[in-house]
Scaffold this active site. Sequence first.
Site, PDB file in Angstrom:
ATOM      1  N   PHE A 155      -7.148   9.464   8.399  1.00 56.38           N
ATOM      2  CA  PHE A 155      -7.125   9.747   6.962  1.00 56.38           C
ATOM      3  C   PHE A 155      -8.512   9.428   6.400  1.00 56.38           C
ATOM      4  CE2 PHE A 155      -7.153   5.438   5.144  1.00 56.38           C
ATOM      5  CZ  PHE A 155      -6.798   4.678   6.244  1.00 56.38           C
ATOM      6  N   GLY A 156      -8.646   9.566   5.088  1.00 56.26           N
ATOM      7  CA  GLY A 156      -9.891   9.169   4.412  1.00 56.26           C
ATOM      8  C   GLY A 156     -11.124   9.829   5.012  1.00 56.26           C
ATOM      9  N   TYR A 157     -12.116   9.008   5.312  1.00 56.93           N
ATOM     10  CA  TYR A 157     -13.406   9.522   5.778  1.00 56.93           C
ATOM     11  C   TYR A 157     -13.429   9.806   7.285  1.00 56.93           C
ATOM     12  CZ  TYR A 157     -14.973   7.870   1.201  1.00 56.93           C
ATOM     13  OH  TYR A 157     -15.117   7.668  -0.148  1.00 56.93           O
ATOM     14  N   ASP A 158     -12.285   9.686   7.951  1.00 57.91           N
ATOM     15  CA  ASP A 158     -12.255   9.832   9.416  1.00 57.91           C
ATOM     16  C   ASP A 158     -12.901  11.116   9.953  1.00 57.91           C
ATOM     17  OD1 ASP A 158     -11.224   7.352   9.855  1.00 57.91           O
ATOM     18  OD2 ASP A 158      -9.160   8.001  10.162  1.00 57.91           O
ATOM     19  N   ASP A 166      -7.719  -4.472   2.087  1.00 58.61           N
ATOM     20  CA  ASP A 166      -8.728  -3.724   1.359  1.00 58.61           C
ATOM     21  C   ASP A 166      -9.795  -3.337   2.365  1.00 58.61           C
ATOM     22  OD1 ASP A 166      -9.386  -2.567  -1.127  1.00 58.61           O
ATOM     23  OD2 ASP A 166     -11.064  -3.939  -1.307  1.00 58.61           O
ATOM     24  N   SER A 167     -10.101  -2.059   2.385  1.00 56.91           N
ATOM     25  CA  SER A 167     -11.033  -1.586   3.397  1.00 56.91           C
ATOM     26  C   SER A 167     -11.922  -0.529   2.789  1.00 56.91           C
ATOM     27  CB  SER A 167     -10.256  -0.999   4.565  1.00 56.91           C
ATOM     28  OG  SER A 167      -9.363  -0.015   4.103  1.00 56.91           O
ATOM     29  N   SER A 200       0.851  -1.199   0.000  1.00 59.72           N
ATOM     30  CA  SER A 200       0.000   0.000   0.000  1.00 59.72           C
ATOM     31  C   SER A 200       0.876   1.234   0.000  1.00 59.72           C
ATOM     32  CB  SER A 200      -0.878   0.009   1.245  1.00 59.72           C
ATOM     33  OG  SER A 200      -1.588   1.226   1.329  1.00 59.72           O
TER      34      SER A 200
HETATM   35  P1  IMP Z   1      -8.131   0.796  -0.314  1.00 60.27           P
HETATM   36  O1  IMP Z   1      -6.792   1.438  -0.205  1.00 60.27           O
HETATM   37  O2  IMP Z   1      -8.557   0.380  -1.665  1.00 60.27           O
HETATM   38  O3  IMP Z   1      -8.320  -0.275   0.730  1.00 60.27           O
HETATM   39  O4  IMP Z   1      -9.164   1.954   0.039  1.00 60.27           O
HETATM   40  C1  IMP Z   1      -9.494   2.245   1.305  1.00 60.27           C
HETATM   41  C2  IMP Z   1     -10.336   3.513   1.283  1.00 60.27           C
HETATM   42  O5  IMP Z   1     -11.385   3.335   2.229  1.00 60.27           O
HETATM   43  C3  IMP Z   1      -9.525   4.710   1.742  1.00 60.27           C
HETATM   44  O6  IMP Z   1      -9.023   5.436   0.671  1.00 60.27           O
HETATM   45  C4  IMP Z   1     -10.554   5.499   2.515  1.00 60.27           C
HETATM   46  O7  IMP Z   1     -11.297   6.264   1.626  1.00 60.27           O
HETATM   47  C5  IMP Z   1     -11.456   4.426   3.103  1.00 60.27           C
HETATM   48  N1  IMP Z   1     -10.953   3.979   4.417  1.00 60.27           N
HETATM   49  C6  IMP Z   1     -10.502   2.746   4.760  1.00 60.27           C
HETATM   50  N2  IMP Z   1     -10.093   2.703   6.027  1.00 60.27           N
HETATM   51  C7  IMP Z   1     -10.267   3.938   6.500  1.00 60.27           C
HETATM   52  C8  IMP Z   1      -9.990   4.530   7.778  1.00 60.27           C
HETATM   53  O8  IMP Z   1      -9.479   3.919   8.729  1.00 60.27           O
HETATM   54  N3  IMP Z   1     -10.297   5.823   7.864  1.00 60.27           N
HETATM   55  C9  IMP Z   1     -10.845   6.538   6.863  1.00 60.27           C
HETATM   56  N4  IMP Z   1     -11.099   6.061   5.664  1.00 60.27           N
HETATM   57  C10 IMP Z   1     -10.820   4.754   5.480  1.00 60.27           C
END
Ligand code: IMP
Length: 198
Positions: free
Chosen positions: A152-155, A69-70, A7
């Site tokens: 990060f992300g939607y936190d 994957d999350s 990643s």
């Molecule tokens: P991946 O890298 O394809 O697994 O995408 C994961 C996406 O899910 C991230 O870019 C975020 O948008 C969201 N995401 C997953 N985990 C988190 C988290 O812990 N906090 C906030 N957003 C998350």
Amino acid sequence: MRIILASKNRGKLREFQEKLSKSGIEVIPIDEVKKVEEPSETGDTFLENAYQKAVYYAKAIGEPVISEDSGLEVEALGGLPGVRSSRFAGENATDEMNNRKLIEELKKRGLSESPARYVSFIVLAFPEKKGLWSEGEVRGKVITEPRGDGGFGYDPLFIPEGYTLTMAEIPLEEKNKISHRGKAIDKLVKLIEEIKKW
Ligand code: IMP
């Protein structure tokens, strides 16, 4: 033991390192190890995507690889953004663009919040064609007023059940105890400890 993390997401890297270092496992981001062409994400499920990536990189690098994957599933949006979480606002979208899109989608429906959950699937693939997987979830709600600058992300938009703070306002060590990824990593560590006994 050293494991390569497939990643580029520095937020994810910090969370894996914080947990796995306690078990004496060094986590190295893939871009510091070898330049390998990225596979496209084609799976319909989190597990499929994590599995495909981990196997692909373990084969290419010849070392154990973790892929995770999350994503976020929002009830009012029928489970979206789901597997499309990182590209909700389009390919190469930034976190900020994805957050804006989520707020817009909720507001379009006249909502200021919705129940939601984060989910995480982790696959650890060994080059000798063995592997382990684990999963975790955290339930809560999403809001339309972003708060906090951690995580990060939607936190900034996600409030875990039992909290009034957003995930971006909760310190990393605490986030790691309650988060989807934290729970999935804990399960993975237990499995790694088991196979060390083989
Ligand atoms: P991946 O890298 O394809 O697994 O995408 C994961 C996406 O899910 C991230 O870019 C975020 O948008 C969201 N995401 C997953 N985990 C988190 C988290 O812990 N906090 C906030 N957003 C998350």
